[in-house]
Design an enzyme around this catalytic site. Sequence first.
Site, PDB file in Angstrom:
ATOM      1  CG  ASP A 133      -1.851  -1.199   1.050  1.00  0.00           C
ATOM      2  OD1 ASP A 133      -1.985  -2.219   0.471  1.00  0.00           O
ATOM      3  OD2 ASP A 133      -2.853  -0.908   1.949  1.00  0.00           O
ATOM      4  CE  LYS A 192      -4.244  -4.016   1.300  1.00  0.00           C
ATOM      5  NZ  LYS A 192      -4.916  -3.167   1.925  1.00  0.00           N
ATOM      6  CB  CYS A 225      -2.231  -2.779   5.196  1.00  0.00           C
ATOM      7  SG  CYS A 225      -4.042  -2.338   5.023  1.00  0.00           S
TER       8      CYS A 225
HETATM    9  C1  VGL Z   1      -4.306   1.154   5.808  1.00  0.00           C
HETATM   10  C2  VGL Z   1      -5.789   2.157   7.697  1.00  0.00           C
HETATM   11  C3  VGL Z   1      -6.960   2.100   6.612  1.00  0.00           C
HETATM   12  C4  VGL Z   1      -3.091   0.360   5.498  1.00  0.00           C
HETATM   13  C5  VGL Z   1      -5.598   0.942   5.089  1.00  0.00           C
HETATM   14  O1  VGL Z   1      -3.000   0.458   4.428  1.00  0.00           O
HETATM   15  O2  VGL Z   1      -2.390   0.293   6.641  1.00  0.00           O
HETATM   16  N1  VGL Z   1      -4.408   1.590   7.137  1.00  0.00           N
HETATM   17  N2  VGL Z   1      -6.714   1.552   5.524  1.00  0.00           N
END
Ligand code: VGL
Length: 197
Positions: free
Chosen positions: A11, A97, A141
């Site tokens: 991410d 995702k 994540c």
């Molecule tokens: C994430 C918070 C909300 C991440 C994704 O990629 O860690 N954190 N959505």
Amino acid sequence: MKPNAALLIVDVQNDFCPGGTLAVPDGDRVVEPLNRAIGSFVSAGLPVVASRDWHPARTSHFNTFGGPWPPHCVQGSPGAGFHSALSLPPATVIISKGSEPDSDSYSAFDGRTADGETLSEVLAALQVGHLVVGGLATDYCVRSSSLDAIRAGLRVTLLSDAIAGVEISAGDSDRALEEMERAGIPLCTVEDMTCLL
Ligand code: VGL
């Protein structure tokens, strides 16, 4: 021994970097070490996988629809793009995702390629037994993906200088690191990682 490692970049998207809607403090500092890690994996002929949050505009993951987070990484939006300085090789396997309107999907193991393959299927096809993990965010994540990799029977190494946390509560990242360590996940710098490949 035949190297069976793959690099999982979690991410590293604009919305999780400074200026984004859910910015991880200094999130973009992971880009330079990750680019070095990518270079090592590509030189060794090993696979690179990049996960991305890929949410619909309406999802129970967003606080606008009762969820915990401000809207971020909406499918096709600039915020969902990978950081522009991240040098993903052309053969990168992209795992999207969070595409369902009712799930958080913190783990890359909840995601799929454009062809509908799960991360587990991709890794099995590539005979990967060891995931080297970096990216955002340590306490969500990265944590969730790394723990799922252990549950899937993989060896996991976390890149200590290529991760950063959201830290909604101070200490969240340290707690996540302790939990991952207890699960059998060691930390390693990108520089020291090359001896594993
Ligand atoms: C994430 C918070 C909300 C991440 C994704 O990629 O860690 N954190 N959505």
